[in-house]
Each structure stands twice: as C-alpha cells, then as structure tokens.
Scaffold this motif. Structure first.
Motif, PDB file in Angstrom:
ATOM      1  N   LEU A 106       0.838  -1.195   0.000  1.00 27.74           N
ATOM      2  CA  LEU A 106       0.000   0.000   0.000  1.00 27.74           C
ATOM      3  C   LEU A 106       0.873   1.245   0.000  1.00 27.74           C
ATOM      4  CD1 LEU A 106      -2.716  -1.038   2.620  1.00 27.74           C
ATOM      5  CD2 LEU A 106      -2.785  -1.297   0.126  1.00 27.74           C
ATOM      6  N   VAL A 107       0.620   2.124  -0.978  1.00 29.22           N
ATOM      7  CA  VAL A 107       1.354   3.379  -1.090  1.00 29.22           C
ATOM      8  C   VAL A 107       0.370   4.508  -0.793  1.00 29.22           C
ATOM      9  CG1 VAL A 107       2.760   4.864  -2.566  1.00 29.22           C
ATOM     10  CG2 VAL A 107       2.842   2.364  -2.846  1.00 29.22           C
ATOM     11  N   GLY A 108       0.485   5.108   0.376  1.00 35.45           N
ATOM     12  CA  GLY A 108      -0.459   6.145   0.785  1.00 35.45           C
ATOM     13  C   GLY A 108       0.201   7.507   0.855  1.00 35.45           C
ATOM     14  N   HIS A 109      -0.395   8.478   0.168  1.00 36.64           N
ATOM     15  CA  HIS A 109       0.122   9.845   0.177  1.00 36.64           C
ATOM     16  C   HIS A 109      -0.761  10.720   1.053  1.00 36.64           C
ATOM     17  CE1 HIS A 109      -0.095  14.009  -1.648  1.00 36.64           C
ATOM     18  NE2 HIS A 109       1.150  13.948  -1.232  1.00 36.64           N
ATOM     19  N   SER A 110      -0.180  11.416   2.040  1.00 37.52           N
ATOM     20  CA  SER A 110      -0.911  12.392   2.850  1.00 37.52           C
ATOM     21  C   SER A 110      -2.155  11.753   3.476  1.00 37.52           C
ATOM     22  CB  SER A 110      -1.258  13.610   1.987  1.00 37.52           C
ATOM     23  OG  SER A 110      -1.699  14.682   2.766  1.00 37.52           O
ATOM     24  N   LEU A 133       3.933   8.454   1.925  1.00 33.97           N
ATOM     25  CA  LEU A 133       4.519   9.635   1.296  1.00 33.97           C
ATOM     26  C   LEU A 133       4.083  10.891   2.036  1.00 33.97           C
ATOM     27  CD1 LEU A 133       3.860   8.663  -2.449  1.00 33.97           C
ATOM     28  CD2 LEU A 133       5.828   8.072  -1.006  1.00 33.97           C
ATOM     29  N   ASP A 134       5.010  11.501   2.755  1.00 31.80           N
ATOM     30  CA  ASP A 134       4.757  12.704   3.547  1.00 31.80           C
ATOM     31  C   ASP A 134       3.429  12.601   4.298  1.00 31.80           C
ATOM     32  OD1 ASP A 134       6.300  14.989   4.153  1.00 31.80           O
ATOM     33  OD2 ASP A 134       4.855  16.277   3.149  1.00 31.80           O
ATOM     34  N   PRO A 135       3.296  11.570   5.139  1.00 33.84           N
ATOM     35  CA  PRO A 135       2.003  11.301   5.773  1.00 33.84           C
ATOM     36  C   PRO A 135       1.676  12.255   6.910  1.00 33.84           C
ATOM     37  CG  PRO A 135       3.654   9.808   6.640  1.00 33.84           C
ATOM     38  CD  PRO A 135       4.325  10.589   5.531  1.00 33.84           C
TER      39      PRO A 135
END
Length: 304
Positions: A106-110, A133-135
């Motif tokens: 899982l690739v989660g952004h913000s 990514l910059d969570p």
C-alpha cells in the motif's frame, strides 16, 4: 470526472450487496503482473491518475493499481468527508471485484497514508508492506511548536468560505502548472485530468474536514500495525501553504517537527525506515521525485 468514462481503467461496482448503501461504480486501472500488488492511495484532492507515473513504473516489476475513492475522480459521488473504515471497506471490496488478490504493498500519500495504515490495522494478513509519502498522523500536534497548535483554525479552510469559482487568472495559472506537472502523461489523460482538477478543486478541503475527529479517533483506537516493511518519505521542501501563515523561524520548526514525527513512525515498527527527499513538495512529491518513490517501492517489494 464523475458520470463520465475515465481516460484509463474501467468501472467496477461495489456495495451492491450491502444493505447499508447503494451500489457504486468505482474507477480502477491496473497493469503489470506478479505480486505483491502495489495499490496507490491518493492524498486529499488528488485522484488515481495523479499517480499514473508511479503506477506505470511499478508495473514494470509487479501488478500495479490506481483507483479513485467514491466522491473523487471518475468514481461515483459520495458524501464527503468519509471515515477510514468506510474507505478501507470500499477499497477491499473494489480490489476483490477487480480480481486483484492480496497481499498488497500500500502506497499512501498524505490523507491516503491514514487510509493505508487503517487498512493494515484492520486487515493485517492482506498487507505485505507500506510506503507512506509525507504522511499526516493523529499525534502530529505533539511534534509541532505550541504556536502551530494555536494557528490550527487558520490552517484549516472552511469550504463555505471558499469562492464559488476560480478567477480567469487563477484558471490560467493552474492550467500552466498542471500542464508542466503532467507533461509526461498521455495527452488524453493530461487534458481530462486538468479539466477534472479545475472542476473539483474544492474536494481537497472537504475530504479533510473530519481529520481531528473521526480520522484521528479511528487510527488511535485501531491497534498496532502488522510486522511488515514500512518506509516513510518526508518531503524536504518548504510547504507553501504553511508559509502563508508562519514566519520563517516557526516554519523551520514546524518542518523539523514533521521530520521527527516521520522518524518516530518508522521507528515504531520492527522493519521501519525513514528517508527525506530533499526539495520535494508535499502535494507533488511523487511527480517531482518519481525516481525516489520508485526506488523506495522496489526496495519494499524486494523485502516483501
């Protein structure tokens, strides 16, 4: 856009057998083969096709999926904001409808990072790894200067106070910016994505309205993450939105706090790593620094 066929991918029905909701059509685009499959979860106001560069790159070494949450992109409408439980239930059903078996990277952004973590909390056996990514994080205020907590009302935007439409000059500047950002996207995708962004720019503000209530509450009470490889990437550039409200010294301290938060997120699991991407912006880290994201994703895939 909602009600129109997407330029890539296809529509899948979810929720038809759920008495709590009507069936919805959701957009999903998949390519590549093998596993574990990469699944991209966009940040607030972004859609699956914003991550087409990462999806296409990941498809070179595994199955790679992007999608639009209900209420965003080309998927059917839904009342926003939504809870992480609603979003993760929907994503799980969509992946099954599309015939994409787990476990997933899982690739989660913000905002998408909240949803990725919640999926891992709820369905740990279906997750092979996490790239955040910059969570954001429910404990972010613990790492911020006290002055930032006092500015929370300024930093939050009430959608009711936003203008009804963008000015002609704002539209022109936005088109120019997006044309540059999406320069490597296929022409048809680029044009439809820009058109969507101009029509749906309010979504970013609406999707985060329940951050400090339902989103934070569900994550805090959701339990530990599974023991899977996890990588946190910090955008090392200045946050232009924060810069509108903070003097330079406070802005530096806020960014230092964010780095500390991300390092703590990585340290909280046995196989966590934290890296900073120098000069990257929060919103478009994955576009401006595609190679850094794909390198982290390849490393995760090898470990998984």
């Amino acid at each position: 856009m909602q009600g129109q066929l997407p330029p890539l991918g296809r529509m899948y029905e979810v929720g038809a057998g759920d008495s709590r909701s009507e069936g919805r059509q959701l957009m999903l685009h998949r390519s590549g083969s093998g596993g574990p499959a990469v699944v991209l979860l966009p940040g607030a106001g972004l859609v699956g096709l914003d991550f087409l560069n990462i999806q296409a790159g990941a498809a070179q070494f595994t199955t790679s999926v992007l999608y639009d949450r209900a209420g965003t992109g080309w998927s059917d409408p839904a009342t926003l904001p939504r809870t992480p439980n609603e979003v993760t239930d929907e994503l799980r059903e969509l992946l099954r409808a599309a015939g994409t078996p787990g476990p997933y990277l899982l690739v989660g952004h913000s905002l998408g990072a909240f949803y990725a973590r919640r999926y891992a909390q709820r369905f740990p056996d279906e997750v092979a790894g996490l790239l955040l990514l910059d969570p954001g994080h429910e404990d972010i205020h613990t790492y911020m200067p006290e002055e930032v907590a006092g500015m929370s009302d300024q930093l939050k935007r009430d959608p009711d106070t936003l203008p009804d439409r963008l000015t002609d000059e704002q539209i022109r500047l936005a088109r120019e910016q997006w044309a540059q950002l999406y320069a490597r996207w296929p022409t048809e995708v680029r044009e439809q994505l820009i058109k969507h962004n101009l029509a749906s720019w309010r979504t970013a503000f609406v999707e985060v309205l329940n951050f400090e209530t339902e989103v934070y509450e569900e994550l805090r009470g959701g339990g530990a993450l599974p023991d899977v490889p996890l990588t946190v990437l910090t955008a090392g550039g200045t946050n232009p939105y924060w810069a509108q409200f903070m003097p330079e010294k406070l802005l530096r301290e806020a960014h230092d706090g964010l780095r500390s938060l991300h390092a703590a997120m990585a340290a909280a699991v046995p196989r966590g790593e934290h890296h900073e991407v120098a000069g990257a912006s929060h919103q478009y880290l994955h576009i401006e620094h595609r190679d850094a994201v794909l390198d982290a994703l390849r490393e995760l895939h090898a470990k998984a």
